[in-house]
Design a protein around this motif. Structure first.
Motif, mmCIF file in Angstrom:
data_model
loop_
_atom_site.group_PDB
_atom_site.id
_atom_site.type_symbol
_atom_site.label_atom_id
_atom_site.label_comp_id
_atom_site.label_asym_id
_atom_site.label_seq_id
_atom_site.Cartn_x
_atom_site.Cartn_y
_atom_site.Cartn_z
ATOM 1 N N LYS A 190 11.817 0.962 9.946
ATOM 2 C CA LYS A 190 11.548 0.434 11.283
ATOM 3 C C LYS A 190 10.209 0.917 11.827
ATOM 4 O O LYS A 190 9.725 0.400 12.833
ATOM 5 C CB LYS A 190 12.678 0.836 12.243
ATOM 6 N N ARG A 191 9.601 1.899 11.160
ATOM 7 C CA ARG A 191 8.298 2.410 11.590
ATOM 8 C C ARG A 191 7.155 1.757 10.811
ATOM 9 O O ARG A 191 6.002 2.172 10.923
ATOM 10 C CB ARG A 191 8.227 3.930 11.411
ATOM 11 N N THR A 192 7.447 0.730 10.015
ATOM 12 C CA THR A 192 6.439 0.134 9.145
ATOM 13 C C THR A 192 5.216 -0.344 9.915
ATOM 14 O O THR A 192 4.075 -0.145 9.481
ATOM 15 C CB THR A 192 7.045 -1.034 8.342
ATOM 16 N N ALA A 193 5.404 -0.972 11.060
ATOM 17 C CA ALA A 193 4.271 -1.464 11.842
ATOM 18 C C ALA A 193 3.359 -0.313 12.263
ATOM 19 O O ALA A 193 2.130 -0.448 12.256
ATOM 20 C CB ALA A 193 4.761 -2.228 13.066
ATOM 21 N N ARG A 194 3.940 0.817 12.603
ATOM 22 C CA ARG A 194 3.149 1.994 12.950
ATOM 23 C C ARG A 194 2.356 2.463 11.731
ATOM 24 O O ARG A 194 1.161 2.770 11.821
ATOM 25 C CB ARG A 194 4.042 3.124 13.442
ATOM 26 N N PHE A 195 3.043 2.545 10.595
ATOM 27 C CA PHE A 195 2.374 2.995 9.383
ATOM 28 C C PHE A 195 1.192 2.076 9.041
ATOM 29 O O PHE A 195 0.122 2.538 8.628
ATOM 30 C CB PHE A 195 3.356 3.025 8.214
ATOM 31 N N GLN A 196 1.395 0.790 9.210
ATOM 32 C CA GLN A 196 0.334 -0.168 8.881
ATOM 33 C C GLN A 196 -0.891 0.028 9.780
ATOM 34 O O GLN A 196 -2.026 -0.040 9.304
ATOM 35 C CB GLN A 196 0.872 -1.593 9.012
ATOM 36 N N ARG A 197 -0.664 0.294 11.046
ATOM 37 C CA ARG A 197 -1.795 0.525 11.950
ATOM 38 C C ARG A 197 -2.565 1.776 11.542
ATOM 39 O O ARG A 197 -3.801 1.807 11.609
ATOM 40 C CB ARG A 197 -1.291 0.637 13.385
ATOM 41 N N LEU A 198 -1.857 2.802 11.122
ATOM 42 C CA LEU A 198 -2.528 4.025 10.685
ATOM 43 C C LEU A 198 -3.297 3.793 9.380
ATOM 44 O O LEU A 198 -4.442 4.221 9.236
ATOM 45 C CB LEU A 198 -1.497 5.150 10.501
ATOM 46 N N MET A 199 -2.660 3.107 8.433
ATOM 47 C CA MET A 199 -3.329 2.832 7.162
ATOM 48 C C MET A 199 -4.523 1.909 7.348
ATOM 49 O O MET A 199 -5.547 2.048 6.660
ATOM 50 C CB MET A 199 -2.331 2.225 6.174
ATOM 51 N N ASP A 200 -4.430 0.946 8.266
ATOM 52 C CA ASP A 200 -5.551 0.041 8.543
ATOM 53 C C ASP A 200 -6.784 0.814 8.992
ATOM 54 O O ASP A 200 -7.914 0.354 8.796
ATOM 55 C CB ASP A 200 -5.173 -0.973 9.624
ATOM 56 N N ARG A 201 -6.572 1.971 9.597
ATOM 57 C CA ARG A 201 -7.682 2.801 10.061
ATOM 58 C C ARG A 201 -8.057 3.878 9.050
ATOM 59 O O ARG A 201 -8.854 4.757 9.350
ATOM 60 C CB ARG A 201 -7.317 3.431 11.408
ATOM 61 N N GLY A 202 -7.474 3.791 7.865
ATOM 62 C CA GLY A 202 -7.884 4.669 6.776
ATOM 63 C C GLY A 202 -7.101 5.954 6.623
ATOM 64 O O GLY A 202 -7.376 6.737 5.704
ATOM 65 N N ARG A 262 0.817 -1.217 0.000
ATOM 66 C CA ARG A 262 0.000 0.000 0.000
ATOM 67 C C ARG A 262 0.846 1.260 0.000
ATOM 68 O O ARG A 262 0.352 2.356 -0.292
ATOM 69 C CB ARG A 262 -0.931 0.011 1.223
ATOM 70 N N ILE A 263 2.116 1.121 0.333
ATOM 71 C CA ILE A 263 3.015 2.266 0.441
ATOM 72 C C ILE A 263 3.787 2.445 -0.867
ATOM 73 O O ILE A 263 4.449 1.511 -1.343
ATOM 74 C CB ILE A 263 4.003 2.090 1.605
ATOM 75 N N ALA A 264 3.673 3.631 -1.447
ATOM 76 C CA ALA A 264 4.435 3.972 -2.648
ATOM 77 C C ALA A 264 5.660 4.786 -2.258
ATOM 78 O O ALA A 264 5.703 5.416 -1.197
ATOM 79 C CB ALA A 264 3.557 4.766 -3.612
ATOM 80 N N VAL A 265 6.658 4.764 -3.115
ATOM 81 C CA VAL A 265 7.885 5.529 -2.885
ATOM 82 C C VAL A 265 7.987 6.610 -3.948
ATOM 83 O O VAL A 265 7.863 6.338 -5.144
ATOM 84 C CB VAL A 265 9.133 4.625 -2.934
#
Length: 258
Positions: A75-87, A40-43
């Motif tokens: 290293k912040r990927t898990a944080r990003f995923q939680r934010l994206m999971d919530r839209g 889901r993350i683009a560069v």
């Protein structure tokens, strides 16, 4: 004349070595260019910065996430995923010298980079829709977020473990080196800038943070010009384990307002 020339050379070597050491200590960034593990993350690239982005779901804001000075944005990927999971949308830049971003990290350079990035977000260049972001800054990234909030009008600001100034942190950690503290090029005087922060503000600070004392977070809270502001003390947390379940619940409650 020769003596003066030798003295000038020695001073140049001393200050060159000192400021190189300061850069390594203040910005110990991982230069490797790592591809996001979440599809889901683009560069993309903004100026000299490598930026990870994800578009928000309809009706959700975008979070401009400014990471701390250690390690890698990956290293912040898990944080990003939680934010994206919530839209939530995501814009996560890598500071100069990290994750393939070019340039020498300095306060002036990072400020210029982030100002350009903020403009790109509000113009819709990164997520496809013009938007006013929410700022999230961790540690030295909190100082960057404060600086951005003094010259822009974000929807809200979340600060993780903010400090009053980088000099204050150095003095706290190395009180026996006042001369070195006074020579620092990177100052990040957040306590002086905080009164200009007017957006709703949430501060997360670990009660056992030995690197940046909780008293600094409280000082930033008191100085902030926001009419809506709160410091949430994360019980038992140090400097790098802030995202406990309780802290996340408080953060999401704050974010739901926007």
């Amino acid at each position: 004349m020769r003596l003066l020339l030798r003295l000038a050379v020695l001073l140049a070597l001393f200050f060159g070595a000192y400021f190189t050491l300061e850069r390594l200590l203040v910005y110990p960034l991982d230069p490797r260019a790592i591809t996001p593990s979440d599809s889901r993350i683009a560069v993309t690239k903004v100026g000299s910065m490598i930026v990870w982005t994800a578009a928000p779901q309809r009706g959700k804001p975008t979070i401009l996430y400014i990471h701390g000075n250690a390690g890698h944005v990956a290293k912040r990927t898990a944080r990003f995923q939680r934010l994206m999971d919530r839209g939530y949308g995501l814009v996560a830049p890598s500071l100069r010298g990290g994750n393939g971003s070019k340039g020498w990290p300095t306060e002036a350079g990072i400020t210029a980079d982030m100002t350009a990035l903020y403009t790109a977000i509000t113009n819709g260049q990164l997520t496809g829709t013009p938007t006013t972001p929410i700022l999230y800054g961790e540690s030295i990234g909190a100082a960057v977020a404060i600086q951005l909030a003094t010259t822009n009008s974000p929807k809200a600001v979340i600060l993780e473990s903010p400090f009053t100034s980088l000099k204050d942190v150095a003095a706290h950690l190395h009180p026996q080196l006042p001369l070195a503290t006074g020579l620092m090029l990177s100052r990040w005087p957040s306590i002086d800038r905080a009164p200009k922060v007017k957006a709703p503000l949430l501060i997360l600070h670990g009660t056992r943070d030995n690197l940046i004392p909780p008293s600094m977070g409280r000082a930033i809270l008191a100085a902030a010009g926001s009419s809506q502001k709160e410091l949430y003390p994360v019980q038992g947390a140090g400097h790098i384990n802030i995202w406990t379940g309780d802290a996340q619940r408080r953060m999401y409650k704050f974010l739901r307002q926007f």
